[in-house]
Design a protein around this motif. Structure first.
Motif, PDB file in Angstrom:
ATOM      1  N   GLN A   1     -10.878-107.009  -6.547  1.00  0.00           N
ATOM      2  CA  GLN A   1     -11.037-106.332  -4.854  1.00  0.00           C
ATOM      3  C   GLN A   1      -9.270-106.542  -4.502  1.00  0.00           C
ATOM      4  OE1 GLN A   1     -13.095-107.718  -1.386  1.00  0.00           O
ATOM      5  NE2 GLN A   1     -14.760-107.759  -2.480  1.00  0.00           N
ATOM      6  N   ASN A   2      -8.368-107.070  -5.473  1.00  0.00           N
ATOM      7  CA  ASN A   2      -6.610-107.411  -5.689  1.00  0.00           C
ATOM      8  C   ASN A   2      -6.464-107.186  -4.354  1.00  0.00           C
ATOM      9  OD1 ASN A   2      -5.879-106.239  -8.059  1.00  0.00           O
ATOM     10  ND2 ASN A   2      -6.687-104.009  -7.652  1.00  0.00           N
ATOM     11  N   ASN A   3      -6.973-108.320  -3.652  1.00  0.00           N
ATOM     12  CA  ASN A   3      -6.666-108.635  -2.290  1.00  0.00           C
ATOM     13  C   ASN A   3      -7.163-110.414  -2.175  1.00  0.00           C
ATOM     14  OD1 ASN A   3      -8.635-107.895  -0.319  1.00  0.00           O
ATOM     15  ND2 ASN A   3      -6.522-106.894   1.018  1.00  0.00           N
ATOM     16  N   TYR A   4      -7.242-110.775  -1.071  1.00  0.00           N
ATOM     17  CA  TYR A   4      -7.644-111.489  -0.109  1.00  0.00           C
ATOM     18  C   TYR A   4      -8.075-111.530   1.171  1.00  0.00           C
ATOM     19  CZ  TYR A   4      -9.558-116.279   1.867  1.00  0.00           C
ATOM     20  OH  TYR A   4      -9.743-117.064   2.664  1.00  0.00           O
ATOM     21  N   SER A   5      -9.006-111.479   1.416  1.00  0.00           N
ATOM     22  CA  SER A   5      -9.610-111.269   3.337  1.00  0.00           C
ATOM     23  C   SER A   5     -10.685-112.759   3.262  1.00  0.00           C
ATOM     24  CB  SER A   5      -9.929-109.596   2.892  1.00  0.00           C
ATOM     25  OG  SER A   5     -10.950-109.618   2.472  1.00  0.00           O
ATOM     26  N   ASP A   6     -10.321-112.450   4.694  1.00  0.00           N
ATOM     27  CA  ASP A   6     -10.642-113.430   5.619  1.00  0.00           C
ATOM     28  C   ASP A   6     -12.746-113.414   5.176  1.00  0.00           C
ATOM     29  OD1 ASP A   6     -11.410-116.463   7.082  1.00  0.00           O
ATOM     30  OD2 ASP A   6     -11.612-114.497   8.455  1.00  0.00           O
TER      31      ASP A   6
END
Lengths: 289, 347
Positions: free
Chosen positions: A202-207
């Motif tokens: 996803q190319n990022n981290y999200s909560d």
């Protein structure tokens, strides 16, 4: 008709194999831990910690291979602390798992705001382009690796003896504690890879990005009856549900996707009740030694 | 004081001191002044009527849920499913309240509470039945039930009951809302504290009596202590598992009264925000004793509200870390203190 052709395409099949990755990594991890007699309901938290730390390390080092190594080290430490609680101090494994999940959720939320002044997601991360794909390949190879490790090596035999009858194992000179630690650490490493896969795809981290995958992994382990190949098929099934859900959402068809989301959990309950064959966990699973 | 309660007090104190130390170190690491942070928390939480009111308001749902869970925990039943149970209960409370809008408030409250209790209780009964009939571990089945219940609510909600382009049910009407504490005591001006807090205290008292002063409670603890032995002295273990799960899960539904009748006036998807898991920590910290639960709920609520107070200095999420630390440190200090006392033959 459009939905049907969407489902029968090659991309859909590839999608399923991709989505199977975090499930199978988490489920195999949980399996190693339970085979050694330690119930780890903290797979969700372990994945979350790994996903977050991988994202942070990638951003700060700019090197996703280095970030991967650092992230695995973080999860090894986490697993050792988990074993300290459940194996050495013999604290109830379920309660410890709940505690770890709460603490990790807190730590990641706190550090998110501290580092990125955002409670929802990190900036975009450039991950090595082959990372996600290599992890998926590893997950498929893991079927053979787990079978070999669990059933064909001395290590596997002793690990399983720690989960089946630790008292007998110890009397034969097996260092039960050591194998329980090993089981938990393997679960930490494999679930870490699951978390890393999520971030790299996803190319990022999200909560909240783990979104119950750790629990689905536990479900897959149970449905797979603690056997590597069966667990793999269970994960494929759950991944197919997820892929189907996405296809349906995109197509806008009038089928409630919430009910598809519910299927893994419902099926697990049905399997446990015994509608779909008998399940038998390792004999000393969850019993502190 | 018996050695048992000495050991318990010691381990609770140890864990709180440990958590406090870690928090202080954390604040120092971020480069803030701990004294400033703590005095901010103190001033905001304990010196203003609004702060006290908000803390007690946030403690209310924790008391309800933790008391329900305590019943299960005393029977050694690991009910991890409070999140699903309380949502099912609250959802039904909101839907029922709209149906019987014309009834007098007190009657409406009673009917809604019973309906919610039954709904949450039934959700809790499923893992109990599978445990009794098929020997399925309640841990796994309650976790799975959480997801199933939330998905069903999500489905029914979005497609049938939600107000357009929101994730909430229709309002139960302003004249159905419970009186705020500030109506009687202007001291609490502005806070959402309402009569539900009193109800929570009453529930805690009732659960205390149930667990420690009745035959049912005696049997419950017997089952928790040694299932096989209690079977031999004639306790109907299966019946105990079913009842404690039903009652324990049912009580968690009462958070809906606080949220819907006391605060918002409607059920909203995601309102519980994992409070069903936090309540596990609350109950553990209190050794599953309902009177202790009142205090540990207030502590957790004060942390929650205190987080808002210090948000300008450190992210309020630090309090989530603190709550997590409390649960892990109570577990470890329990284990260490117990083995220390045991080694000396004191317990």
């Amino acid at each position: 008709m459009e939905i049907l052709s969407g489902i029968l395409s090659f991309t859909f099949l590839a999608q399923i194999f991709r989505m199977m990755t975090p499930y199978y990594l988490g489920a195999s991890g949980a399996n190693f831990s339970e085979r050694a007699g330690v119930i780890n309901i903290s797979i969700e938290g372990f994945m979350n910690m790994a996903a977050f730390s991988f994202a942070v390390f990638s951003i700060f080092t700019g090197n996703s291979i280095l970030a991967l190594v650092l992230c695995l080290i973080v999860n090894i430490i986490l697993s050792i602390v988990f074993s300290l609680f459940t194996v050495t101090l013999k604290i109830n494994q379920i309660v410890t798992g709940v505690g770890f999940n709460l603490l990790i959720a807190g730590i990641t939320k706190f550090l998110m705001v501290l580092f990125f002044s955002s409670s929802s997601n990190t900036p975009r991360i450039s991950v090595h382009p082959d990372m996600a794909f290599s992890i998926t390949l590893f997950a498929i190879a893991l079927i053979l690796i787990s079978i070999h490790l669990l059933y064909k090596t001395k290590f596997g035999l002793r690990l399983r003896s720690a989960g089946e009858n630790p008292w007998a194992a110890e009397s034969l000179g097996v260092k039960v504690m050591k194998y329980k630690y090993a089981g938990v650490i393997i679960s930490g490493l494999l679930s870490a890879l699951g978390g890393i896969w999520l971030v790299s795809s996803q190319n990022n981290y999200s909560d909240g990005m783990i979104a119950g995958r750790g629990y689905i992994a536990l479900a897959a382990m149970i449905i797979g009856k603690w056997k590597p190949l069966n667990i793999f098929f269970a994960c494929l099934m759950f991944a197919a549900f997820e892929a189907l859900e996405i296809t349906l959402q995109i197509s806008g068809a009038d089928i409630p996707t919430q009910l598809i989301q519910m299927l893994p959990y419902l099926i697990t309950i049905l399997v446990l009740i015994g509608f779909i064959g008998k399940t038998k966990p390792p004999a000393a699973d969850g019993i502190p030694y | 004081m018996s050695h048992h309660s000495k050991a318990n007090t010691l381990s609770v104190l140890l864990s709180l001191i440990f958590t406090f130390m870690i928090l202080t170190i954390l604040i120092l690491l971020i480069g803030k002044d701990p004294v400033e942070v703590y005095s901010l928390i103190y001033n905001d939480v304990f010196t203003s009527g609004y702060g006290i009111g908000q803390t007690l308001f946030k403690a209310t749902p924790l008391i309800f849920i933790a008391c329900g869970l305590a019943i299960c925990f005393h029977a050694s039943l690991f009910n991890i499913g409070a999140e699903g149970q309380l949502n099912a209960g609250s959802f039904v409370i909101a839907l029922t309240a709209v149906q019987i809008e014309s009834l007098p408030l007190i009657l409406k409250l009673l009917i809604c509470a019973c309906a919610g209790f039954a709904a949450a209780g039934l959700v809790g009964l499923i893992p109990a039945v599978t445990k009794v009939k098929k020997g399925v571990s309640e841990v796994i089945s309650t976790i799975m039930m959480n997801f199933v219940v939330l998905a069903v609510i999500n489905y029914r909600m979005v497609d049938f009951f939600a107000v357009k382009s929101t994730l909430r049910t229709v309002s139960i009407g302003d004249d159905s809302l419970l009186g705020k504490a500030s109506d009687l005591f202007p001291f609490f001006e502005g806070s959402s504290l309402n009569v539900s807090f009193i109800a929570a205290l009453v529930v805690a008292a009732l659960v205390y009596i149930l667990i420690y002063k009745t035959t049912f409670g005696y049997k419950l603890r017997a089952v928790g202590f040694n299932e096989t032995a209690s079977r031999y002295i004639g306790v109907k273990v299966n019946k105990m598992i079913l009842t404690s799960f039903f009652v324990g899960a049912g009580i968690t539904a009462l958070v809906g009264i606080n949220y819907i009748f006391g605060y918002k006036g409607y059920y909203e998807l995601g309102f519980s925000n994992n409070i069903g898991f936090t309540a596990i920590a609350v109950s553990l910290l209190a050794k599953n004793n309902p009177v202790g639960i009142i205090f540990s709920s207030i502590l957790f609520a004060a942390l929650d509200y205190g987080g808002l107070a210090v948000n300008q200095l450190i992210p309020k999420e630090v309090m989530l870390v603190v709550q997590g630390l409390i649960i892990l440190s109570i577990l470890s200090s329990d284990s260490i203190v117990q083995s220390y006392f045991k080694k000396r033959g004191l317990i």
